[in-house]
Motif scaffolding. Structure first.
Motif, PDB file in Angstrom:
ATOM      1  N   ASP A 277      28.588  49.429  28.748  1.00 57.04           N
ATOM      2  CA  ASP A 277      27.128  49.470  28.719  1.00 57.04           C
ATOM      3  C   ASP A 277      26.664  50.302  29.907  1.00 57.04           C
ATOM      4  N   PRO A 279      24.135  52.208  32.494  1.00 56.63           N
ATOM      5  CA  PRO A 279      22.832  51.798  33.056  1.00 56.63           C
ATOM      6  C   PRO A 279      21.719  52.782  32.714  1.00 56.63           C
ATOM      7  N   LEU A 280      21.490  52.957  31.437  1.00 58.93           N
ATOM      8  CA  LEU A 280      20.447  53.879  31.001  1.00 58.93           C
ATOM      9  C   LEU A 280      19.113  53.167  30.809  1.00 58.93           C
ATOM     10  N   GLU A 281      19.140  51.930  30.391  1.00 61.51           N
ATOM     11  CA  GLU A 281      17.926  51.158  30.147  1.00 61.51           C
ATOM     12  C   GLU A 281      18.025  49.852  30.938  1.00 61.51           C
ATOM     13  N   ARG A 282      17.378  49.830  32.082  1.00 59.98           N
ATOM     14  CA  ARG A 282      17.454  48.670  32.979  1.00 59.98           C
ATOM     15  C   ARG A 282      16.051  48.287  33.489  1.00 59.98           C
ATOM     16  N   GLU A 283      15.071  48.338  32.619  1.00 54.38           N
ATOM     17  CA  GLU A 283      13.714  48.066  33.052  1.00 54.38           C
ATOM     18  C   GLU A 283      13.546  46.602  33.507  1.00 54.38           C
ATOM     19  N   SER A 284      14.035  45.668  32.714  1.00 57.27           N
ATOM     20  CA  SER A 284      13.917  44.249  33.093  1.00 57.27           C
ATOM     21  C   SER A 284      14.692  43.953  34.368  1.00 57.27           C
ATOM     22  N   GLU A 285      15.882  44.568  34.505  1.00 59.33           N
ATOM     23  CA  GLU A 285      16.670  44.360  35.715  1.00 59.33           C
ATOM     24  C   GLU A 285      15.981  44.960  36.936  1.00 59.33           C
ATOM     25  N   LYS A 286      15.335  46.110  36.750  1.00 56.07           N
ATOM     26  CA  LYS A 286      14.589  46.714  37.868  1.00 56.07           C
ATOM     27  C   LYS A 286      13.424  45.830  38.292  1.00 56.07           C
TER      28      LYS A 286
END
Length: 407
Positions: A277, A279-286
């Protein structure tokens, strides 16, 4: 069962047994169908750090420690509050006793003055004044006795004693305090502040909250990394003719029907697993990472505020202690002076060298000095307890008693 190892590996095992054949009455086909499944997944990037994996356990352990510290801090505050109220009741009892003795003395002075007035040796207004002072002393005694009884009833609620219970506190405790040599605080204020910053349990909790927030930031940082997992999946299906992939159905008579088919040989499946996986889509983690940084900043500000508050509390308690010590010394000297003045005035009154007014004033000064000395003594004792509590050197024993833990 499912098990999460400290390395981040997730181990999953399931065992199932099908009793469908026995329930349907078919005992010739083997009876039961055992099935076994086993899988293990080991992360190599995100979620592979031991501290990250054990964070929930670490936080749970620290929460338990925080509760223990908070409970012991509460015990210190509770002991100080109970002992403080105890000494205040003793002070009220001592004030009532002083008022009773003052009334008896004033009554004796009135009777003595009345005899001298009747004999024509003193003017009548001196007897009237002595009577007025005796009545005022009686009024003071009645009020002080009521205040002592009311304080004793309030103390029953604190101790959990039935309101109808009757008991008194030992007045000898005040006498022991008077007889004891109360030490004057000789330590420095900065030393007391540094001791409190190191040993106050509530402040230690706030400091550890900052450490917790720092760990949460690391956990949020780890969630932003790429995820790479490797593992294996093993499944085994038994010899029975029951196929668990087929669902039971109902016939027209409402009976359960299972299509067993032909018996299959043992079917073992081993499957390698690789999960990636990026780290291209990490909006919630950010967002979680930003919240963790905000929480860390807030925890640091709370620690700074708690440090300043603790410092001010210790400084205030230290000043109160020094003031109480000075007041106690002053009131002790004042009491000795008032007592000596009353004795000399009484001797002069017996020989007719002092008026009854001077003797009444001397007795009033002596009574006021007694109350002031007791008040200063109790204030010093309470200030000492408050200082030990705020400095963090008070240790509450299992039986509820306390002692100073200087180490």
């Amino acid at each position: 069962f499912n098990r999460l190892l400290s390395t981040g590996a997730r181990v999953s095992t399931h065992v199932a047994v099908s009793w469908a054949e026995i329930l349907l009455g078919n005992r010739l086909s083997g009876g039961v169908t055992p099935m076994l499944g086993f899988s293990v997944i080991q992360p190599l990037l995100r979620g592979s750090n031991r501290d990250i994996v054990l964070e929930n356990l670490t936080q749970a352990e620290r929460n338990t420690l925080y509760q223990l510290r908070a409970f012991n801090r509460y015990r210190q505050e509770f002991v100080v509050s109970v002992v403080t109220q105890y000494y205040l009741i003793l002070q009220a009892h001592d004030a009532a006793e002083n008022a009773r003795k003052n009334y008896q003395t004033m009554l004796w002075l009135y009777r003595k003055t009345k005899l001298l007035t009747d004999a024509g040796r003193l003017p009548k207004f001196e007897a009237d004044r002595a009577k007025s002072e005796a009545l005022n002393a009686l009024d003071t005694y009645v009020r002080q006795r009521k205040l002592h009884e009311q304080a004793l009833d309030d103390y029953k609620i604190v101790l959990g004693v039935p309101a109808a219970a009757r008991f008194t506190l030992d007045p000898a405790e005040i006498q022991q305090l008077r007889a004891a040599e109360l030490p004057y605080p000789e330590f420095a204020e900065d030393e007391a502040v540094q001791t409190a910053l190191q040993r106050r349990l509530d402040l230690v909790n706030v400091a550890d909250f900052v450490v917790d927030a720092q760990r949460k930031v690391k956990v949020a940082e780890d969630a932003l990394r790429a995820e790479l997992n490797v593992g294996a999946d093993i499944a085994e299906l038994g010899r029975s003719g029951v196929d668990i992939g087929r669902q039971p159905r109902l016939d027209r008579g409402g009976r359960v029907m299972i299509d067993t088919g032909r018996p299959d040989p043992i079917n073992d499946q081993v499957r390698a697993v690789i999960e990636l996986d990026l780290p291209l889509e990490r909006e919630s983690e950010k967002n979680l990472y930003r919240k963790s940084l905000i929480a860390l900043s807030q925890a640091q500000r709370n620690y700074e505020l708690a440090t300043d508050t603790t410092t001010l509390e210790v400084r205030r308690a230290y000043r109160d202690l020094k003031e109480a010590a000075e007041r106690y010394r002053i009131q002790q000297e004042s009491l000795a002076v008032a007592k000596d003045h009353f004795r000399r005035t009484y001797a002069m009154f017996q020989y007719g060298q002092a008026s009854s007014r001077r003797l009444i004033d001397a007795q009033g000064d002596f009574h006021s000095a007694q109350d002031a000395a007791t008040d200063a003594l109790v204030d010093y004792t309470i200030a000492t307890l408050n200082f030990y509590r705020d400095a963090g050197v008070m240790r509450v024993l299992p039986d509820g008693m306390w002692k100073v833990n200087a180490k």
